[in-house]
Design an enzyme around this catalytic site. Structure first.
Site, PDB file in Angstrom:
ATOM      1  N   TRP A  89     -17.231  89.299 146.979  1.00 31.54           N
ATOM      2  CA  TRP A  89     -15.962  88.585 146.826  1.00 31.54           C
ATOM      3  C   TRP A  89     -15.430  88.056 148.153  1.00 31.54           C
ATOM      4  CZ3 TRP A  89     -16.936  88.404 142.101  1.00 31.54           C
ATOM      5  CH2 TRP A  89     -17.395  89.520 141.397  1.00 31.54           C
ATOM      6  N   GLY A  90     -16.296  88.109 149.199  1.00 28.93           N
ATOM      7  CA  GLY A  90     -15.896  87.562 150.495  1.00 28.93           C
ATOM      8  C   GLY A  90     -15.018  88.480 151.315  1.00 28.93           C
ATOM      9  N   THR A  92     -14.362  91.778 153.820  1.00 31.44           N
ATOM     10  CA  THR A  92     -14.957  92.652 154.822  1.00 31.44           C
ATOM     11  C   THR A  92     -14.267  94.023 154.748  1.00 31.44           C
ATOM     12  OG1 THR A  92     -13.340  92.006 156.501  1.00 31.44           O
ATOM     13  CG2 THR A  92     -15.381  90.694 156.363  1.00 31.44           C
ATOM     14  N   PRO A  93     -14.802  95.028 155.450  1.00 33.15           N
ATOM     15  CA  PRO A  93     -14.109  96.322 155.491  1.00 33.15           C
ATOM     16  C   PRO A  93     -12.662  96.193 155.981  1.00 33.15           C
ATOM     17  CG  PRO A  93     -16.352  96.596 156.251  1.00 33.15           C
ATOM     18  CD  PRO A  93     -16.147  95.111 156.059  1.00 33.15           C
ATOM     19  N   ASP A  96     -10.340  95.236 153.182  1.00 35.20           N
ATOM     20  CA  ASP A  96      -9.977  96.365 152.342  1.00 35.20           C
ATOM     21  C   ASP A  96      -8.975  97.281 153.024  1.00 35.20           C
ATOM     22  OD1 ASP A  96     -11.587  95.474 150.333  1.00 35.20           O
ATOM     23  OD2 ASP A  96     -13.245  96.846 150.741  1.00 35.20           O
ATOM     24  N   ALA A  97      -9.202  97.543 154.300  1.00 37.83           N
ATOM     25  CA  ALA A  97      -8.284  98.420 155.037  1.00 37.83           C
ATOM     26  C   ALA A  97      -6.873  97.832 155.069  1.00 37.83           C
ATOM     27  CB  ALA A  97      -8.799  98.646 156.459  1.00 37.83           C
ATOM     28  N   LYS A 163     -10.370  86.554 130.618  1.00 34.58           N
ATOM     29  CA  LYS A 163      -9.738  87.276 129.517  1.00 34.58           C
ATOM     30  C   LYS A 163      -8.367  86.668 129.238  1.00 34.58           C
ATOM     31  CE  LYS A 163     -12.198  91.595 130.215  1.00 34.58           C
ATOM     32  NZ  LYS A 163     -12.144  93.067 130.093  1.00 34.58           N
ATOM     33  N   ASP A 260      -8.116 104.362 127.071  1.00 32.05           N
ATOM     34  CA  ASP A 260      -8.900 103.653 126.057  1.00 32.05           C
ATOM     35  C   ASP A 260     -10.359 103.584 126.498  1.00 32.05           C
ATOM     36  OD1 ASP A 260      -9.450 102.327 123.703  1.00 32.05           O
ATOM     37  OD2 ASP A 260      -8.841 100.369 124.449  1.00 32.05           O
TER      38      ASP A 260
END
Length: 417
Positions: A89-90, A92-93, A96-97, A163, A260
């Protein structure tokens, strides 16, 4: 048998059959996300690359960064992990951090040259995409979920699942905002065994969100086509589900209860791994009572996999997912649901008020699996094991099954020789 290369006391590594790769890089990823330093060291010293990635191109450094495991981040960097590895998804760590506001890890990654090409605003409730990026007119209907239809579409050159949310939800501003808030949570989650959320389309008439598309379909479809799964495959699949659910249940600051969990909400990726989906559409457990249960008493969930306390409209917590999980594992080994001749609601009613459970009389089930299933669907929710404990037990069962398979191979090979 003396001198036979299949003799377990004499066999060399080169003479052993190559086992099915049921762990691969996932053991390193799992240890990294759990902050298990000894586990990470063991995997790397065994020859696993610190840059080995899963199907989504997510590395151990990605997971350690988003989980806030500072010590593991430092260890992986010392061992040669690429600070700017980019996932599917492009991200990097450092991306995320930053999303999880782990400032200490951000500083460590930046000091090692880490960059963030995504630069998502962590305060943004949900990642919105312009509706013109997806041509819904060219979409293909591939399913129908609890909240609306599911379509296969192209987004930025990649096939993804779109969705659509039913108008009864999308037309109510209060419900819609609550829904978007939960999707906003989903976008921040990263784990090899959960389906990746991509964003919401800013559509004037409809509420549509995108997730990764897993072309191999659901566990429901797998069992429908194959029937009963062999114990080793069933346990491997069960571990995938348990690891994804354990990640959700250990989410901070509040655990995520799926409510669910069914075979239709477990999908398979190209590598054969299972991923849990639609958890972002369930409630987030935020309010505890004096017994440690969560005050959510709605009848959410599919009847056939519903925990008794949910059906009885009682207060319930994370263990409802453990109950559903046990029924899925039973179904994989049995080749289909128990009491399939009865309606799902009748089955749920009997489980809630007559303590009915699937029969485990068949010799097809290893005894340790029988014992685990009985624990997981225990009438008392407090006595059901956590997914963390379930993983430990399943790994032990998996090791036994793999040893039996190896010994069977040895016996067959020696009889031929």
């Amino acid at each position: 048998m003396e001198g036979c290369p299949c003799n377990p006391m004499q066999r060399s590594k080169s003479s052993q059959p190559k086992p099915i790769d049921l762990e691969g890089p996932y053991r390193l990823l799992y240890c990294s996300s759990k902050g298990d330093k000894n586990g990470v060291i063991k995997e790397i010293e065994s020859g696993v690359s610190p840059n080995l990635a899963d199907y989504d191109k997510r590395t151990a450094l990605h997971l350690a960064s988003c989980e806030g495991c500072t010590e593991i981040v430092n260890l992986l960097l010392v061992k040669g992990a690429n600070v700017n590895s980019v996932d599917r998804w492009g991200r990097t760590p450092l991306s995320d951090a930053r999303s999880f506001e782990h400032e200490d890890i951000c500083k460590i990654l930046e000091a090692h040259g880490g960059t963030d090409p995504v630069e998502l605003d962590a305060s943004n409730p949900c990642y919105e995409l312009d509706h013109t990026e997806v041509d819904m007119d060219d979409s293909v209907l591939i399913g129908e979920g609890s909240y609306g239809e599911v379509y296969l579409v192209k987004w930025r050159g990649t096939e993804v699942a779109a969705k659509t949310i039913r108008s009864s939800i999308a037309s109510n501003d209060r419900v819609k905002n609550c829904f978007l808030k939960e999707l906003g949570l989903w976008q921040r989650l990263r784990h090899p065994n959960i389906v990746q959320f991509l964003g919401v389309l800013k559509h004037p008439d409809r509420l549509i969100f995108l997730t990764e598309y897993l072309r191999k379909g659901s566990l429901y479809e797998i069992m429908k086509n194959k029937g009963r799964l062999d114990p080793l495959t069933a346990v491997a699949y069960a571990l995938d589900i348990a690891r994804g659910m354990n990640y959700l249940h250990q989410h901070k600051p509040h655990p995520i209860v799926h409510r669910d969990l069914t075979p239709r909400n477990v999908l398979q990726d190209e590598a054969g791994r299972l991923k849990v989906t639609d958890f972002g559409l369930s409630k987030i457990a935020q309010e505890k009572d004096s017994y440690g249960s969560y005050k959510m008493t709605g009848g959410t969930g599919s009847y056939r996999y519903m925990a008794p306390e949910v059906y009885r409209r009682e207060s319930y917590g994370k263990s409802v997912d453990v109950f559903s999980f046990a029924l899925i594992v039973y179904e994989m080994l049995h080749g289909g649901p128990a009491n399939r001749a009865e309606s799902p609601e009748v089955v749920a009613d009997k489980r809630a008020y007559e303590h009915s459970r699937p029969s485990l009389s068949s010799v097809a089930y290893p005894e340790k699996i029988k014992s685990l299933l009985r624990e997981c669907w225990h009438e008392n929710p407090q006595l059901r094991p956590s997914f963390e404990n379930i993983i430990i037990k399943l790994e032990a069962i998996q090791e036994i099954l793999q040893d039996k398979k190896f010994m069977k191979f040895c016996v067959n090979r020696c009889s031929i020789m």
